[in-house]
Motif scaffolding. Structure first.
Motif, short mmCIF file in Angstrom:
data_model
loop_
_atom_site.label_atom_id
_atom_site.label_comp_id
_atom_site.label_asym_id
_atom_site.label_seq_id
_atom_site.Cartn_x
_atom_site.Cartn_y
_atom_site.Cartn_z
N PHE A 118 0.80 -1.23 0.00
CA PHE A 118 0.00 0.00 0.00
C PHE A 118 0.83 1.28 0.00
N GLY A 119 2.14 1.16 0.18
CA GLY A 119 2.99 2.35 0.22
C GLY A 119 3.06 3.01 1.58
N SER A 120 2.36 2.47 2.56
CA SER A 120 2.38 3.00 3.93
C SER A 120 1.96 1.89 4.86
N PHE A 121 2.07 2.15 6.17
CA PHE A 121 1.60 1.14 7.12
C PHE A 121 0.99 1.83 8.33
N SER A 122 0.04 1.12 8.93
CA SER A 122 -0.65 1.61 10.11
C SER A 122 -0.05 0.95 11.34
N ILE A 123 0.40 1.77 12.29
CA ILE A 123 0.99 1.21 13.50
C ILE A 123 -0.03 0.40 14.28
N LYS A 124 -1.26 0.92 14.40
CA LYS A 124 -2.29 0.22 15.16
C LYS A 124 -2.64 -1.11 14.52
N LEU A 125 -2.83 -1.12 13.20
CA LEU A 125 -3.18 -2.36 12.52
C LEU A 125 -2.03 -3.37 12.57
N THR A 126 -0.80 -2.87 12.50
CA THR A 126 0.35 -3.77 12.59
C THR A 126 0.42 -4.44 13.95
N LEU A 127 0.23 -3.65 15.01
CA LEU A 127 0.24 -4.22 16.36
C LEU A 127 -0.92 -5.19 16.55
N LEU A 128 -2.11 -4.81 16.05
CA LEU A 128 -3.27 -5.68 16.18
C LEU A 128 -3.05 -6.99 15.43
N GLY A 129 -2.54 -6.90 14.21
CA GLY A 129 -2.29 -8.12 13.44
C GLY A 129 -1.27 -9.02 14.10
N MET A 130 -0.23 -8.42 14.67
CA MET A 130 0.79 -9.21 15.34
C MET A 130 0.24 -9.90 16.58
N LEU A 131 -0.56 -9.17 17.37
CA LEU A 131 -1.14 -9.78 18.57
C LEU A 131 -2.09 -10.91 18.22
N LEU A 132 -2.87 -10.72 17.15
CA LEU A 132 -3.77 -11.79 16.72
C LEU A 132 -2.99 -13.02 16.28
N GLU A 133 -1.90 -12.79 15.53
CA GLU A 133 -1.08 -13.90 15.07
C GLU A 133 -0.46 -14.68 16.23
N LEU A 134 -0.16 -13.98 17.32
CA LEU A 134 0.50 -14.62 18.45
C LEU A 134 -0.47 -15.21 19.46
#
Length: 282
Positions: free
Chosen positions: A42-58
């Protein structure tokens, strides 16, 4: 057996949260993979979505495996937390601790705000090195090495721009030490003269920064990784010049968060105490 399984599941849960925090802080591991996938896609990243995705993965795999093996349901509150929430006294104590932390951080921040900050004028071309954290630095802007990344939060996006500042004797291949962090798009000399755009097509030019705070190891993970991918040498401890007006006091925002948390926690404990008294009266 269930006791051992329960302890193991909660230890895995705590380890997952600790790893998530470490991965975010060091821009490594799973956090880095998710962030870079967003940047490439997407050319950018969301800090909140990145943290949420990582927590869900873990956390989700731990929760699923724990339930399948007969362990505790992570969606339910642990017994200790439920007892703490049911006790107005414990809730009030937590609120008081938050208020004390807020007062301490606020007092320290106020003391810092009353100090007169002396800014040291440093000319890299003359071989000068800063002896304090507060400087007005003169150097050669190497905007051909400019790096940017975009973050999105609450529907708005912010572009972060970084480029190195060097002495006039710098030669290609030598590691960069100082990096300017700015939201501006161009540089206008104070004494007048031509304007220089912050663009990779702009040739190197001499500039004097605004009053800045030196932040050691302050280069964000995405920017540092971009330099490494392009084989651009950096010092082991890159220094970022933060020219934002609130650079010195931004960290004291925790005082406000603690104050709000303490207030609402005390309010909740008072409401619970009132409800308990009413229940006993009836």
């Amino acid at each position: 057996m269930k006791g051992i399984l329960k302890t193991t599941v909660w230890l895995c849960f705590a380890a997952a949260v600790a790893y998530a925090g470490y991965s975010w802080y060091t821009y490594s591991g799973l956090y880095r993979l998710i962030a870079e996938w967003q940047i490439e896609t997407f050319g950018s990243f969301s800090i909140k979505l990145t943290l949420l995705g990582m927590l869900l993965e873990l956390i989700v795999p731990v929760a699923v495996v724990g339930r399948l093996l007969g362990g505790p349901n992570l969606m339910n509150k642990p017994d200790g937390l439920a007892q703490a929430q049911a006790s107005p006294g414990l809730t009030a104590l937590l609120g008081l601790l938050l208020l004390v932390a807020s007062a301490a951080a606020g007092w320290f921040g106020y003391q810092k705000s009353q100090e007169t900050i002396a800014y040291e004028s440093i000319d890299l071309a003359a071989g000068q090195l800063p002896s304090t954290q507060h400087v007005v630095l003169t150097g050669i802007a190497r905007t051909e090495y400019l790096m940017q990344y975009e973050t999105k939060s609450s529907g708005s996006s912010t572009t972060h721009t970084y480029f190195p500042l060097t002495s006039s004797s710098w030669r290609r291949g030598e590691p960069f030490v100082y990096f300017l962090k700015t939201n501006a798009t161009a540089y206008m000399p104070e004494g007048g003269g031509p304007m220089f755009a912050f663009s990779r097509t702009t040739p190197p030019f001499k500039m004097t920064t605004q009053k800045a705070l030196l932040v050691r190891n302050g280069l964000p993970g995405p920017v540092g990784e971009a330099y490494r991918k392009n084989n651009i040498a950096m010092s082991d401890s890159p220094i970022v010049l933060d020219v934002s007006p609130d650079a010195d006091y931004a960290t004291y925002i925790i005082a406000i968060a603690c104050a709000l948390g303490g207030f609402f926690t005390l309010f909740a404990s008072a409401m619970k105490a009132v409800r308990r008294r009413r229940a006993l009266a009836t």
